[in-house]
Design a protein around this motif. Structure first.
Motif, PDB file in Angstrom:
ATOM      1  N   PRO B  12       0.831  -1.196   0.000  1.00  0.00           N
ATOM      2  CA  PRO B  12       0.000   0.000   0.000  1.00  0.00           C
ATOM      3  C   PRO B  12       0.864   1.243   0.000  1.00  0.00           C
ATOM      4  N   ALA B  13       0.280   2.318  -0.451  1.00  0.00           N
ATOM      5  CA  ALA B  13       1.051   3.541  -0.518  1.00  0.00           C
ATOM      6  C   ALA B  13       1.363   4.037   0.877  1.00  0.00           C
ATOM      7  N   PRO B  14       2.604   4.376   1.138  1.00  0.00           N
ATOM      8  CA  PRO B  14       2.938   4.900   2.438  1.00  0.00           C
ATOM      9  C   PRO B  14       2.737   6.409   2.502  1.00  0.00           C
ATOM     10  N   GLY B  15       2.303   6.984   1.395  1.00  0.00           N
ATOM     11  CA  GLY B  15       2.208   8.435   1.284  1.00  0.00           C
ATOM     12  C   GLY B  15       1.457   9.047   2.449  1.00  0.00           C
ATOM     13  N   ARG B 229      -8.291   3.660   4.169  1.00  0.00           N
ATOM     14  CA  ARG B 229      -7.419   2.570   4.646  1.00  0.00           C
ATOM     15  C   ARG B 229      -8.204   1.578   5.490  1.00  0.00           C
ATOM     16  N   THR B 230      -9.132   2.101   6.272  1.00  0.00           N
ATOM     17  CA  THR B 230     -10.000   1.201   7.035  1.00  0.00           C
ATOM     18  C   THR B 230     -10.861   0.378   6.079  1.00  0.00           C
ATOM     19  N   ASP B 232     -10.048  -0.605   3.156  1.00  0.00           N
ATOM     20  CA  ASP B 232      -9.205  -1.681   2.619  1.00  0.00           C
ATOM     21  C   ASP B 232      -9.216  -2.880   3.563  1.00  0.00           C
ATOM     22  N   VAL B 233      -9.195  -2.615   4.861  1.00  0.00           N
ATOM     23  CA  VAL B 233      -9.206  -3.705   5.844  1.00  0.00           C
ATOM     24  C   VAL B 233     -10.588  -4.369   5.890  1.00  0.00           C
ATOM     25  N   ALA B 235     -12.486  -4.783   3.497  1.00  0.00           N
ATOM     26  CA  ALA B 235     -12.593  -5.640   2.314  1.00  0.00           C
ATOM     27  C   ALA B 235     -11.992  -7.022   2.549  1.00  0.00           C
ATOM     28  N   LEU B 236     -11.169  -7.169   3.571  1.00  0.00           N
ATOM     29  CA  LEU B 236     -10.560  -8.472   3.837  1.00  0.00           C
ATOM     30  C   LEU B 236     -11.567  -9.468   4.400  1.00  0.00           C
ATOM     31  N   ALA B 246     -10.466  -3.243  13.073  1.00  0.00           N
ATOM     32  CA  ALA B 246     -11.484  -2.418  12.418  1.00  0.00           C
ATOM     33  C   ALA B 246     -12.821  -2.676  13.110  1.00  0.00           C
ATOM     34  N   PHE B 291      -7.841  -3.931  -4.987  1.00  0.00           N
ATOM     35  CA  PHE B 291      -9.098  -3.685  -4.274  1.00  0.00           C
ATOM     36  C   PHE B 291      -8.954  -2.468  -3.372  1.00  0.00           C
ATOM     37  N   ARG B 292      -7.784  -1.793  -3.468  1.00  0.00           N
ATOM     38  CA  ARG B 292      -7.533  -0.652  -2.583  1.00  0.00           C
ATOM     39  C   ARG B 292      -8.392   0.527  -3.013  1.00  0.00           C
TER      40      ARG B 292
END
Ligand SMILES: Nc1ncnc2c1ncn2[C@@H]1O[C@H](COP(=O)(O)OP(=O)(O)OP(=O)(O)O)[C@@H](O)[C@H]1O
Ligand SMILES: [Mg+2]
Lengths: 262, 346
Positions: B12-15, B229-230, B232-233, B235-236, B246, B291-292
């Motif tokens: 994932p992007a650390p940006g 970001r949450t 993304d989690v 989606a798991l 989460a 899926f991000r």
């Protein structure tokens, strides 16, 4: 600071699958949960990891009531490997392990987070598989990836449901040593579900045996792994010997070489 | 489970910048397309579509034509963004990428609302009502419907997909039959007006509603960006997401409200555009294998808007308005949906 299970019960329909009045797991050390299929081991672990609502009772881990404490805080305290560890999307090994850092990183990995990810991947010998997708791995490799993700979560309490599933002898050995190190070198409290009573007796400090949802036996390995104890659990008369000061059940000896019941 | 979103290509992007798009070049296999490339391509396609749509064959007053077209473009962009984002969020919530919010009966409900209104008030009276009120009432009924559905069975259905799909089909079918019944009672002349309400049209969009919809959808996107970001989690899947801290059930309860709004607003603005969200989001998963949400939300929104603009352009300019773009999108989307279902079944 311990794992405290109080009056926890869970039923499906009329069937009570878990009924644990009191179980306290002191910090540090490895506790193995053993017992026959359907005894309620995974159910207990799921309740403790707040993945399943019990019908009654509470579980506290390090003082946090797992049903009411903030989920994010619990995730920094306790990690869990499920028996049925699937995720709903396709991930690479590395991504999965990176998600293990989510409770700490919130999804933005710091350099320190990346170090932990790296170490976890190496600890389970997944370096050259790290960019492969989970669905392209062998069963044992996938199992190791999920354990590595749990390790990356760096929690004081670690719950592992049958972590040795699918692992070959070498990888199982590696994994049990990692688990021992968690307790011995890093002061973690590990609860691990195992089917092989000999591995449990050899690596765990304490065995908790469930049968029909209740704690049937509880104590150090040499008190639990006895012919009487195993009869209570599995209804089998099994000879037990002692090797290296640890009990070893000779379960394979009951069968003659031709496989007939003796 | 076979039903999954696409494959991500790397980390994932650390940006640290809080914008929607902060894709870092992933260290994954070089053979896979990076989300950045896809974003660039889809973004370019959108710009080309906009440019062509704005400039093609202008006759008469230039400023008038440009203003009219800009309004249409804005409407299509909003509709595309709302529906695509809703579809992506729905997939995240259900862990299944062939579902669409349409399956819980929202489109049919809209048709029912319009038919009943026309039958009850008479077409001319209904159309003469303040557009803002008609819009607000339609949005409110659709959102309320989702909330009621959520309260009575959606919460269980999210973990019980067959029930969800079955429930949606049953409700959708019920609404459609009810609407058909009501339509029989309507005078044929009035029916023409109703038809206008039922098939998505971008030609006569109220300016004020456009602004309101824009604000609502922008707020929705901002919320998504904040919690991406949450998401993304989430989606798991439930157990993994909870293990990682989460607040799965609470997030999903809010997500369903957001999804309802993101579907209801475009639908009340222009009428139902069935399958657009499904089409755009699945194209995005295929192209990016990710899926991000910082990847899928912007790309599928742009893709949906581009699809609509292209369909509208082809129909309006090249084919002289033979049919509505929503019909084309529905037709193509329906075929893709069937293909996706067949692929999952195998
Ligand atoms: N969702 C469910 N509905 C009904 N019964 C269930 C459900 N989940 C578990 N059970 C029942 O609860 C009992 C305990 O299950 P659990 O998974 O805890 O067993 P276990 O000790 O982990 O067994 P194993 O060694 O096979 O993993 C089983 O008999 C199972 O049938
Ligand atoms: Mg189990």
């Amino acid at each position: 600071m311990s794992i405290e299970v109080r009056a926890v019960s869970k039923r499906y329909g009329d069937r009570v699958v878990l009924d644990v009045d009191e179980l306290t797991i002191e910090p540090g050390g490895v506790t193995a949960l053993i017992g026959p299929n359907g005894a309620g081991k995974s159910t207990l672990l799921s309740v403790a990891a707040r993945l399943l609502e019990p019908d009654t009772g509470t579980v506290r881990i390090a003082g946090l009531d797992v049903r009411s404490a903030p989920s994010a805080e619990i995730a920094r305290t306790v990690s869990v490997l499920r028996q049925d560890n699937r995720v709903a999307v396709r991930l690479t090994v590395r991504e999965l392990v990176e998600f293990g850092r989510f409770p700490h990183s919130g999804g933005k990995l710091s350099l320190a987070d990346r170090d932990v990810v790296e170490t976890s991947i190496e600890a389970f010998d997944l370096g050259d598989r790290q960019h492969q997708r989970l669905d392209e791995l062998s069963g044992g490799e996938r199992q190791r990836a999920f354990i590595a993700a749990v390790l990356a979560q760096s929690t004081d309490y670690v719950l592992l449901d049958e972590p040795l599933n699918n692992l070959d002898l070498q990888q199982a050995d590696r994994t049990t040593r990692q688990i021992r190190r968690l307790a011995d070198d890093f002061d973690k409290t590990v609860v691990i579900v195992l089917h092989d009573v000999n591995i449990a007796a050899h690596h765990a400090d304490r065995l908790v045996a469930l049968r029909d949802g209740r704690v049937a036996l509880d104590g150090p390995p040499d008190e639990v792994i006895t012919t009487d104890g195993l009869r209570v659990l599995y209804d089998l008369p099994l000879p037990v010997t002692v090797i290296d000061g640890r009990p070893v059940a000779l379960h394979f000896l009951r069968h003659g070489r031709n496989g007939a019941e003796s | 489970m076979a039903a999954t979103s696409g494959t991500p290509t790397g980390s994932p992007a650390p940006g640290s910048d809080p914008v929607l798009i902060d894709v870092e070049q992933p260290p994954g296999p070089a053979s896979e397309r990076s989300p950045n490339t896809v974003l660039l391509a889809v973004g370019l396609a959108y710009l080309v579509a906009v440019a062509v749509f704005m400039t093609y064959d202008i006759q008469g007053s230039l400023s008038f034509a440009l203003e009219l077209r800009a309004k249409k473009l804005l409407a299509m962009t909003l509709v595309g963004t709302g529906l695509a984002t809703a579809a992506v969020l729905f997939h995240t919530m259900t862990g299944n990428r062939i579902l669409t919010p349409v399956l819980i009966g929202l489109d049919s409900l809209y048709i029912l609302i319009q038919s009943v209104s026309v039958a009850f008030f008479g077409a001319l009276t209904f159309v003469s009502f303040d557009e803002r009120i008609r819009f607000a009432v339609a949005v409110a009924i659709m959102v309320a419907f989702v909330l009621v559905l959520d309260a009575i069975f959606l919460r269980r259905a999210v973990t019980d997909l067959p029930l969800l799909v079955l429930g949606g089909i049953v409700l959708g079918g019920m609404f459609t039959s009810l609407a058909a019944l009501v339509i029989r009672l309507i005078d044929p002349n009035e029916f023409l007006i109703l038809e206008d309400l039922l098939f998505a049209s971008f030609t006569l969009v109220n300016e004020e509603l456009l602004v309101i919809s824009g604000v609502v959808i922008a707020v929705g996107l901002a919320l998504v960006a904040r919690v991406r970001r949450t998401l993304d989690v989430i989606a798991l899947g439930r157990p993994t997401a909870i293990s990682l801290g989460a607040d799965y059930d609470r997030v999903n309860r809010r997500l369903i409200v957001l999804i309802a709004v993101l579907v209801a607003v475009p639908t009340a603005l222009v009428g139902p555009v069935t399958f657009l969200g499904l089409l755009a989001s699945n194209a995005t998963y295929e192209l990016t294998r990710s899926f991000r949400h910082h990847v899928t939300v912007p790309i599928s929104s742009l893709a949906a808007a581009t699809l609509l603009i292209a369909a509208q352009f082809v129909l309006e300019e090249l084919l002289d308005f033979a049919t509505r773009p929503s019909i084309i999108v529905g037709f193509v989307g329906g075929i893709v949906f069937i293909v996706l279902v067949l692929r999952e079944v195998r």
